[in-house]
Structure formats: structure tokens, C-alpha cells
Design a protein around this motif. Sequence first.
Motif, PDB file in Angstrom:
ATOM      1  N   ALA B 181       9.720  89.451  42.497  1.00 58.07           N
ATOM      2  CA  ALA B 181       8.992  88.727  41.472  1.00 58.07           C
ATOM      3  C   ALA B 181      10.083  87.492  40.862  1.00 58.07           C
ATOM      4  CB  ALA B 181       8.750  89.341  40.051  1.00 58.07           C
ATOM      5  N   SER B 182      10.902  88.390  40.897  1.00 52.21           N
ATOM      6  CA  SER B 182      12.282  86.869  39.794  1.00 52.21           C
ATOM      7  C   SER B 182      12.466  85.624  40.855  1.00 52.21           C
ATOM      8  CB  SER B 182      13.768  88.129  39.741  1.00 52.21           C
ATOM      9  OG  SER B 182      14.377  87.138  39.963  1.00 52.21           O
ATOM     10  N   ALA B 183      12.567  85.684  42.227  1.00 54.49           N
ATOM     11  CA  ALA B 183      12.489  85.048  42.807  1.00 54.49           C
ATOM     12  C   ALA B 183      11.771  83.802  43.131  1.00 54.49           C
ATOM     13  CB  ALA B 183      13.503  85.314  44.203  1.00 54.49           C
ATOM     14  N   ILE B 184      10.491  84.255  42.800  1.00 52.60           N
ATOM     15  CA  ILE B 184       9.519  83.616  43.710  1.00 52.60           C
ATOM     16  C   ILE B 184       9.239  82.474  41.957  1.00 52.60           C
ATOM     17  CG2 ILE B 184       7.052  83.650  43.357  1.00 52.60           C
ATOM     18  CD1 ILE B 184       8.042  84.472  46.019  1.00 52.60           C
ATOM     19  N   ARG B 185       9.548  83.516  41.001  1.00 54.75           N
ATOM     20  CA  ARG B 185      10.050  82.325  38.928  1.00 54.75           C
ATOM     21  C   ARG B 185      10.054  81.723  39.618  1.00 54.75           C
ATOM     22  NH1 ARG B 185       7.864  84.997  34.725  1.00 54.75           N
ATOM     23  NH2 ARG B 185       6.326  85.989  34.505  1.00 54.75           N
ATOM     24  N   SER B 186      11.664  81.574  40.071  1.00 54.68           N
ATOM     25  CA  SER B 186      12.871  80.742  40.128  1.00 54.68           C
ATOM     26  C   SER B 186      12.414  79.926  41.216  1.00 54.68           C
ATOM     27  CB  SER B 186      13.807  81.337  40.410  1.00 54.68           C
ATOM     28  OG  SER B 186      15.091  80.309  40.764  1.00 54.68           O
ATOM     29  N   LEU B 187      11.296  80.036  41.882  1.00 47.74           N
ATOM     30  CA  LEU B 187      11.657  78.714  42.520  1.00 47.74           C
ATOM     31  C   LEU B 187      10.292  78.346  42.731  1.00 47.74           C
ATOM     32  CD1 LEU B 187      10.828  80.498  46.236  1.00 47.74           C
ATOM     33  CD2 LEU B 187      12.455  79.067  45.549  1.00 47.74           C
ATOM     34  N   ILE B 188       9.385  78.738  41.401  1.00 43.68           N
ATOM     35  CA  ILE B 188       8.106  78.281  40.875  1.00 43.68           C
ATOM     36  C   ILE B 188       8.687  77.143  39.666  1.00 43.68           C
ATOM     37  CG2 ILE B 188       5.979  78.099  38.947  1.00 43.68           C
ATOM     38  CD1 ILE B 188       5.175  80.814  40.837  1.00 43.68           C
ATOM     39  N   ASN B 189       9.940  78.143  38.849  1.00 40.39           N
ATOM     40  CA  ASN B 189      10.787  76.821  38.008  1.00 40.39           C
ATOM     41  C   ASN B 189      11.805  77.361  37.625  1.00 40.39           C
ATOM     42  OD1 ASN B 189      10.710  74.835  35.570  1.00 40.39           O
ATOM     43  ND2 ASN B 189       9.592  76.713  33.851  1.00 40.39           N
ATOM     44  N   PRO B 190      12.637  76.218  38.810  1.00 40.84           N
ATOM     45  CA  PRO B 190      13.942  76.173  38.931  1.00 40.84           C
ATOM     46  C   PRO B 190      14.184  75.941  37.269  1.00 40.84           C
ATOM     47  CG  PRO B 190      13.160  75.123  40.045  1.00 40.84           C
ATOM     48  CD  PRO B 190      12.116  75.239  39.776  1.00 40.84           C
ATOM     49  N   ASP B 191      15.792  76.215  37.610  1.00 44.35           N
ATOM     50  CA  ASP B 191      16.272  75.651  36.152  1.00 44.35           C
ATOM     51  C   ASP B 191      15.860  76.824  34.728  1.00 44.35           C
ATOM     52  OD1 ASP B 191      17.582  72.562  38.339  1.00 44.35           O
ATOM     53  OD2 ASP B 191      17.809  73.901  37.951  1.00 44.35           O
ATOM     54  N   SER B 192      15.702  77.950  34.964  1.00 39.13           N
ATOM     55  CA  SER B 192      14.448  77.884  33.631  1.00 39.13           C
ATOM     56  C   SER B 192      14.766  79.553  33.348  1.00 39.13           C
ATOM     57  CB  SER B 192      13.251  77.680  33.937  1.00 39.13           C
ATOM     58  OG  SER B 192      12.553  79.071  34.972  1.00 39.13           O
ATOM     59  N   LYS B 193      14.675  80.259  32.490  1.00 36.78           N
ATOM     60  CA  LYS B 193      14.806  81.595  31.994  1.00 36.78           C
ATOM     61  C   LYS B 193      13.188  81.989  32.523  1.00 36.78           C
ATOM     62  CE  LYS B 193      13.357  81.382  27.363  1.00 36.78           C
ATOM     63  NZ  LYS B 193      13.406  81.753  26.239  1.00 36.78           N
ATOM     64  N   ASP B 194      12.443  81.779  33.212  1.00 35.16           N
ATOM     65  CA  ASP B 194      11.193  82.278  34.372  1.00 35.16           C
ATOM     66  C   ASP B 194      11.614  83.499  35.175  1.00 35.16           C
ATOM     67  OD1 ASP B 194      10.333  80.292  32.864  1.00 35.16           O
ATOM     68  OD2 ASP B 194       9.091  79.789  33.954  1.00 35.16           O
ATOM     69  N   PHE B 195      12.690  83.478  35.790  1.00 36.75           N
ATOM     70  CA  PHE B 195      12.635  84.882  36.560  1.00 36.75           C
ATOM     71  C   PHE B 195      12.421  85.910  35.611  1.00 36.75           C
ATOM     72  CE2 PHE B 195      16.713  84.423  34.198  1.00 36.75           C
ATOM     73  CZ  PHE B 195      17.323  85.375  34.054  1.00 36.75           C
ATOM     74  N   ALA B 196      12.952  85.540  34.003  1.00 35.04           N
ATOM     75  CA  ALA B 196      12.692  87.095  33.682  1.00 35.04           C
ATOM     76  C   ALA B 196      12.223  86.346  32.028  1.00 35.04           C
ATOM     77  CB  ALA B 196      13.653  87.789  33.216  1.00 35.04           C
ATOM     78  N   GLY B 197      11.380  85.458  32.544  1.00 34.48           N
ATOM     79  CA  GLY B 197      10.642  84.616  31.264  1.00 34.48           C
ATOM     80  C   GLY B 197      10.105  85.402  30.186  1.00 34.48           C
ATOM     81  N   ASP B 198       9.755  85.524  29.162  1.00 30.02           N
ATOM     82  CA  ASP B 198       9.391  86.187  28.099  1.00 30.02           C
ATOM     83  C   ASP B 198       8.358  86.336  28.089  1.00 30.02           C
ATOM     84  OD1 ASP B 198      11.569  83.937  25.113  1.00 30.02           O
ATOM     85  OD2 ASP B 198      11.538  85.112  26.781  1.00 30.02           O
ATOM     86  N   ASP B 199       7.102  85.231  28.871  1.00 25.79           N
ATOM     87  CA  ASP B 199       6.016  86.047  28.947  1.00 25.79           C
ATOM     88  C   ASP B 199       5.513  87.584  30.265  1.00 25.79           C
ATOM     89  OD1 ASP B 199       5.554  84.814  32.209  1.00 25.79           O
ATOM     90  OD2 ASP B 199       7.598  84.653  31.663  1.00 25.79           O
ATOM     91  N   ILE B 200       6.729  87.053  30.022  1.00 25.37           N
ATOM     92  CA  ILE B 200       7.137  89.016  31.178  1.00 25.37           C
ATOM     93  C   ILE B 200       7.638  90.250  30.556  1.00 25.37           C
ATOM     94  CG2 ILE B 200       8.979  88.742  32.971  1.00 25.37           C
ATOM     95  CD1 ILE B 200       4.416  89.942  34.063  1.00 25.37           C
TER      96      ILE B 200
END
Lengths: 273, 233
Positions: B181-200
Motif C-alpha cells: 500500500a505504501s509503495a503504490i501510494r508513493s508511486l501515485i504521489n511521489p515526494d509526499s506523505k501519502d505513503f502513510a497519509g492522514d487519509d488512512i
Amino acid sequence: MNIIKLLEHFTSANLNNIPEGAMSRHQAFKHFANIGKGIAMAAAPLGVAAMASSKSHARTMETPTEALQLALTLEYLEAEYYQMGLDSGVIPTGGREEKVFMQISKHETAHVDFLIAGLGDDAIDKPTFDFTAGGAFDPFNEDSNVSEATSYAQFLALAQAFEDTGVRAYKGQAANLMDAPDLLKAALQIHSVEARHASEVRRIRGLKGWIVQDTRGDGMPEAAQPVYDGEEVTMQAGFNTATDFGADAGTEAYDEPLTGTEATSIASLFIVT
Amino acid sequence: MKKIDVYPKYNRDRRSFLKAGGAGLAAAGLLLTGCSDDDDGGNNPDPDVFDLGSGDLAVLNYAYALEQLEADFYAKVFSSFYAGITTEEQTILTDIYYHEVIHRNFFKAAISGVASESQILPELEFDYGDLDFNDRSAVLATAKALEDTGVGAYNGAGNLLETPEYLLIAGKIVSVEARHASAIRSLINPDSKDFAGDDIVDASGLDTAKLPSEIIPVAAGFITTPFTANNLP
């Protein structure tokens, strides 16, 4: 309950009797080079049917309180480490890495608060940490003889080791929380956050987000090998995970647990008192 | 409070099986591989529709359903990668495809070891509607949803399990799903905190944990084979 008592409980080879100093830390590294070797045996294939009849196999000795105290120890370590990292200036500012470590730091601090609240009177005090491990590392570039690039590389490597340790340690404690379903659920919810962190830190370091066999990856000091020992297991409940696509994929697909003793031994390398 | 049990294990299992009422039969039910199908609590209204069963068997079948879905999705991604895929994306999606197939095959083997053929969830069929497998953002968005769903599902199912060994196995798998999940999120939005974002991840630093009744309707959007989970919360 203080950290020393907890360590004495977890650490069969009583580290607290080792005097302070770089040499003793160095010996400690060597001493723990074999940590984790036992887990491969512990995870030997028994077959699910056999497993299901053995209540004690996945349970270790920790009570739910002790399991959470171990978790709190690791979270204290992580929270302080990232706060010091952010304060030290070793992390490049304004880009991906600063965003990532600010987010991780926020989570680890929240985990500390959550576990303190959960433990109540049983919460242990924060240990005193030494992230140089007696002079072996300089993750915050406090030594003028070490370049900032070297320090940052060490900072990243230790971050990976701490996150992968956290993942394995929580996993090792899950069965000890089965009598406390709400705590088990919360521990699992922290556990998967640690895994999200681990994946991202590993990828920042140019590695896969998942652990391949028992390799610690390029640029990771040998002292961290205990974090990965035992991850090479390919038999899961009698099923050979290497059959479909080989042992790399099979071992990547499963993260292995660390016992309380193993996790505490790793953390102890960075704990002064 | 635990009391010391002086009886051999198999006796304890049989006793707890006889004592248990409805859900939570756990290993005791699993070990009685000779169980007939109508030992499922007796509240399956449609005998033609497969029910996941009860106790640990139900949770294992539930995990098997989710892993079947993930494996099927990534097999389709893998069989024809979307246009313009990078080397990094291809490596990640190939690895995840391997992992999910291994998880799926593991559950089939594990359940086969403790349950009769009629108690094992059959091979499901899937339909992704108008999902364009040649479109990077559609594929990655679906992958992200599947991985986050998997993490939430395992986190919420952990305390439904009665057998420590199954919990350990679930723990071994869920952290790999979270790494995905972390890797996919990081691919979608690199250079962000989305890998473990506040949405999840919430303000306490906790990932999601969802019950089967919250997960299955979502997963059912892709699953065309009907099944019920009458004994799962």
C-alpha cells in the motif's frame, strides 16, 4: 516499572551488566549476531492442522502488559530518533525526505502517547537512548570528523532498521494480546503503520519496500543483521512459498516475527539506562 | 483468567467444540474435518450459495476471498502492463503480483489442510466493469484501494481469530500488504506523505481496521461469484 526491569525480563543475556563504552557495545553487537537464528526453527513447518492443536506455539511468555511495554520502549526509541533527526539538520529540507520523516515522526510520537494512555499506571518511563550505540554510528552528525552525507546515510540505515524491527516486534507480540481484543486490534493498527513506514524508508534508500530473504540491503551495517535474520523462511504452515516464483518472492511475501527477547536485544544496543 | 487444563489437547478441543454456541468455534471446529455442511450454525438461508462458515474457518475463507481478488487483479495488470509503465513500476507491480498469488495459494493449501472440500471457498470469478487496465492512474488507484482494503481487513479480522498460529500468519501477511500500500501510494504521489497519509492513518497514528461486513460489500463490487458470511461480524 522501569526500563531496566523490563530489559531484565526480556533479555536472557543480561546486557545491563555490560559496562558502558564503545568496546562493550561492540561486543554486544557480536554477541547478538546470532539473534534471530532461533526464529527459523520456531517457524518450522508443522502443517496448519498440527498448528491449530498447539495453543502454545505462537504464544511467548509476555503478558499483554509486557507486550505493550515492549511496544512503548520501541516507540520511545523511534519517536526520539526521528525528532532528533529532524532537529539535527541531517535530513535534506524542502523535499520528499523531509515530508516523509515529518510524517513518520508524527506517527511515532502519537504511538507513544497512545501506548502511555493505554498502559496507564503500567506505562514505563522513557529510557535514555544513545543512537551512536557507543560511538559506532553518527546519525545526527555530531562528530565533526564525519561528513554530513555519511551521517545522513547512517540516519537512513538506522531508520530502516528501526522500522523493520518494529514490524517484526509487533508481529511477535500479537498472540500475547489475544486475551485483550481491543489492544490486539490497536497493536495491529500500529503494526501496519510501521510497515508503511518501513516500505517508504527502504525505497528512499533504493531498496525494495519488502524484505528479500534475510538480506539487510546495501549500505546497512552488519551490526543490523539481527533485524533480518530469520526472514529467509520459505515454509509457512507446511506450504512452500518458494514453489510459485522462487525463494525471493516467497520470502518477500511474509514478514517474520521477532520474539520479545530478540526485539529487546536489538533495542538495547541503543539504550543507556 | 486461565485455568490449568490437565486434559490432553484433543479432549479440550472436543469439549470446547461441544460447549461452543454458534460463532467462534475456532480450531475446535476446524479440527473436526468430518463435519457435515449443515454444522454452519444452521442459518444459511440459501444452501446453493456458499457461506464462508464459522469460527476460524470463516476468517480463513474471508482472507482467501480477498487474496483471490488481489491475485486476479494483479494477474490482469501483469499480463498486459499499461502504456508507458516505468521500470520501477513494473518491478513493484510484478513483485506484488507474485506476493498475492503466493498468498492466495497459501490460503487454499492451508484451508485444504483443515477443512473438507465443501467447506473451502470455491475459485471466485471477477468483473472489473469499465476499468481500463491500460490506464496507469486507473490501475494504480485500484491497486491502492485494494491494498488499503486488505490492510484494514486483516487489522479488523485479527481479533476474530481464536488460534494464535492463524493470528501469527495473518500478521506475517498484513505487514506485506501495508508495504505494498505504501509503495503504490508513493508511486501515485511521489515526494509526499501519502505513503502513510492522514487519509488512512488517524491522529493516534493508527491504520484502519474494518469488519468483514464493511469490507465484503466493497470487494463484492469486483466479485461476481456470490457468497455469504453469515457468521462473521
